[in-house]
Design an enzyme around this catalytic site. Structure first.
Site, PDB file in Angstrom:
ATOM      1  N   HIS A 169      -4.464   1.490   7.473  1.00 17.00           N
ATOM      2  CA  HIS A 169      -3.060   1.768   7.099  1.00 17.00           C
ATOM      3  C   HIS A 169      -2.350   2.287   8.347  1.00 17.00           C
ATOM      4  O   HIS A 169      -2.976   2.895   9.218  1.00 17.00           O
ATOM      5  CB  HIS A 169      -2.960   2.877   6.035  1.00 17.00           C
ATOM      6  CG  HIS A 169      -3.399   2.471   4.659  1.00 17.00           C
ATOM      7  ND1 HIS A 169      -4.114   3.313   3.834  1.00 17.00           N
ATOM      8  CD2 HIS A 169      -3.193   1.336   3.950  1.00 17.00           C
ATOM      9  CE1 HIS A 169      -4.349   2.701   2.677  1.00 17.00           C
ATOM     10  NE2 HIS A 169      -3.799   1.505   2.731  1.00 17.00           N
ATOM     11  N   GLU A 185       0.824  -1.211   0.000  1.00 18.98           N
ATOM     12  CA  GLU A 185       0.000   0.000   0.000  1.00 18.98           C
ATOM     13  C   GLU A 185       0.858   1.262   0.000  1.00 18.98           C
ATOM     14  O   GLU A 185       0.378   2.357   0.297  1.00 18.98           O
ATOM     15  CB  GLU A 185      -0.948  -0.029   1.202  1.00 18.98           C
ATOM     16  CG  GLU A 185      -1.880  -1.241   1.221  1.00 18.98           C
ATOM     17  CD  GLU A 185      -3.159  -1.064   0.395  1.00 18.98           C
ATOM     18  OE1 GLU A 185      -3.726   0.029   0.404  1.00 18.98           O
ATOM     19  OE2 GLU A 185      -3.570  -2.040  -0.266  1.00 18.98           O
ATOM     20  N   CYS A 196      -2.970  11.197   3.782  1.00 23.63           N
ATOM     21  CA  CYS A 196      -3.286  10.288   2.667  1.00 23.63           C
ATOM     22  C   CYS A 196      -3.142  11.000   1.333  1.00 23.63           C
ATOM     23  O   CYS A 196      -2.847  10.385   0.318  1.00 23.63           O
ATOM     24  CB  CYS A 196      -4.723   9.790   2.762  1.00 23.63           C
ATOM     25  SG  CYS A 196      -5.032   8.674   4.122  1.00 23.63           S
TER      26      CYS A 196
HETATM   27  N1  LIG Z   1      -4.957   6.456   2.365  1.00 21.31           N
HETATM   28  C1  LIG Z   1      -6.377   6.656   2.347  1.00 21.31           C
HETATM   29  C2  LIG Z   1      -7.022   5.726   1.391  1.00 21.31           C
HETATM   30  C3  LIG Z   1      -8.506   5.805   1.403  1.00 21.31           C
HETATM   31  C4  LIG Z   1      -9.115   4.897   0.383  1.00 21.31           C
HETATM   32  N2  LIG Z   1     -10.563   5.054   0.316  1.00 21.31           N
HETATM   33  C5  LIG Z   1     -11.268   4.565  -0.696  1.00 21.31           C
HETATM   34  O1  LIG Z   1     -10.743   3.989  -1.619  1.00 21.31           O
HETATM   35  C6  LIG Z   1     -12.772   4.756  -0.659  1.00 21.31           C
HETATM   36  C7  LIG Z   1     -13.405   4.730  -2.006  1.00 21.31           C
HETATM   37  C8  LIG Z   1     -14.897   4.606  -1.947  1.00 21.31           C
HETATM   38  O2  LIG Z   1     -15.441   3.932  -1.072  1.00 21.31           O
HETATM   39  O3  LIG Z   1     -15.580   5.206  -2.826  1.00 21.31           O
HETATM   40  C9  LIG Z   1      -8.760   3.445   0.684  1.00 21.31           C
HETATM   41  O4  LIG Z   1      -9.443   2.828   1.494  1.00 21.31           O
HETATM   42  O5  LIG Z   1      -7.765   2.938   0.136  1.00 21.31           O
END
Ligand SMILES: NCCC[C@H](NC(=O)CCC(=O)O)C(=O)O
EC number: 3.5.3.23
Length: 444
Positions: A250, A174, A368
């Protein structure tokens, strides 16, 4: 030679929406199907980035990805014109269509892991795009991420680009969200701290029970090898599986570091004492571990407010500032903690709050939204200068957002073929503004 840390923020894409795609990410699930405002989201991000540039930080922007991702939809068998592909996907595989429309590349902390030249054996800056295999909507990012990074950090005298890791859960990666570099000075060799959620190839190892551990130890070790780091300047720490099960998907939701400060929650890690001692031994010199106790800030409050998904930055006078989401000011326990922190004798002397709620509602805070790249003068001079945010780029990007973005988007709108046209027109213009060349499939 001057050394500093540059931040590259993800520009929010025109399809920003709340699709509830991230199991294990509480905000993403809770806000599923709400109306999103892509225009406001992009502007909130730009505002935060510009404020940092105005504080004297080196601030760049990374372009969003091409969404809807028709290339992926064609790859899984949808055919015909672009409009037909979209409409068939909307009818036959609506969940896949939502995944192919996410603007999730805005969270550039997950774009890649970056090791600065002071840490690597060959003295170059190393980049590895994250494969993001745990989530379908994110697993389609790495190829274009690599294209965009190569278009910016193109000079091979200074920059090395690796391919993303094998696309299998054993190598779930990630990116920088699970990687923190500690150092005394940005230009000195530092200690790169890799935080992983599980050891995939060891069935005996502990792991979360409810939510996925997206980062594996195997992936973290692979990155360290690729980036030519060695034992003396790496530390691998397991994230506490119990906090992953409470929504800490994370490490950057529970810890943040800068220079010789590690700001973390008491429950963040497994084997905390030994691991912090290892960091202390490897870093040499002064180090500040600022540990936030559960009695002051619960895991629930940390996840809700994103107290640790803050940016910890060094100002020109050497003191540090925390860039926090306004959600921290709205949470009484967290606000009280931050107020108290400023009275303690630590390098952190200031807190600035920013409204990034459009991103927060999908689980992405200030940290993020940015990818850190520690660099020196010569390296900075060698990058594509058109991505660096100054008054002129800020004005141009705001006007570009005004021209192309909608102010309301629901998951149901993703089936609208007009969105393909709008999005491509916007991105095509953006690649000209940022002089990126043809980084998107539709341009090739
Ligand atoms: N570093 C923060 C990342 C946030 C990201 N959220 C999302 O992808 C949510 C997308 C949605 O639900 O439409 C994730 O979880 O990877």
């Amino acid at each position: 030679m001057k050394h500093f840390e540059a931040n590259f923020d993800g520009l929010v894409g025109p399809t920003h929406n709340y699709a509830g795609l991230s199991f294990g990410n509480v905000a993403s699930l809770n806000n599923a199907a709400q109306a999103a405002n892509p225009k406001a989201a992009a502007k909130q991000g730009l505002q935060k980035a510009k404020a940092l540039a105005d504080m004297g930080m080196i601030q760049g922007m990374l372009a969003p990805q091409e969404r809807p991702d028709l290339h992926t939809l064609r790859r899984i068998g949808f055919s015909g014109t672009d409009k037909e592909v979209l409409q068939k996907a909307a009818e036959q595989a609506p969940a896949v269509l939502r995944a192919c429309c996410s603007a999730s590349s805005m969270w550039t902390a997950n774009a890649a892991t970056v090791s600065p030249s002071a840490d690597t054996h060959d003295g170059r800056v190393h980049f590895t795009p994250a494969n993001l295999v745990d989530k379908l909507h994110r697993s389609i990012e790495p190829q274009t991420t690599g294209n965009i990074l190569k278009a910016i950090f193109s000079d091979s005298r200074y920059f090395v680009h690796h391919q993303h890791l094998p696309e299998h859960s054993s190598f779930g990666d990630e990116g920088a969200a699970n990687h923190t570099r500690l150092c005394q000075e940005y230009g000195h060799a530092g200690v790169e701290v890799f935080v992983y959620g599980q050891e995939a190839t060891n069935p005996q190892a502990i792991k979360p029970k409810k939510f996925p551990a997206r980062q594996t130890l195997e992936a973290s070790k692979a990155i360290a090898r690729l980036h030519r780091l060695d034992e003396d300047n790496t530390v691998f720490i397991q994230q506490n599986p119990e906090v992953i099960d409470q929504g800490v998907f994370h490490n950057d939701v529970i810890a943040v570091g800068n220079r010789n400060v590690l700001f973390h929650h008491e429950q963040a890690f497994v084997d905390t004492k030994a691991k912090l001692a290892e960091i202390r031994a490897k870093l040499e010199g002064d180090i500040h571990f600022i540990e936030v106790p559960t009695a002051k800030v619960s895991i629930q409050d940390a996840v809700k407010s994103y107290l640790f998904n803050t940016q910890l930055l060094s100002m020109s006078d050497g003191k540090m500032v925390i860039i926090a989401p306004t959600d921290c000011a709205e949470n009484p326990a967290v606000k009280a903690y931050l107020d108290e922190l400023l009275t303690l004798d630590t390098p952190i002397q200031k807190v600035e709050y920013f409204d990034v709620k459009q991103s927060m509602q999908n689980g992405g805070g200030p940290a993020c939204l940015r990818l850190r790249v520690a660099m020196n003068d010569a390296e900075l001079a060698a990058i594509n200068q058109h991505v660096l945010l100054d008054d002129s780029l800020f004005t141009r990007l705001n006007a570009w957002v005004d021209k192309h973005y909608r102010d309301r988007l629901l998951p149901a709108d993703l089936a609208d073929p007009q969105l393909i046209v709008e999005s491509r027109t916007a991105l095509d213009e953006l690649t000209q503004i940022m002089k990126l060349g043809s980084v998107y499939q539709f341009q090739r």
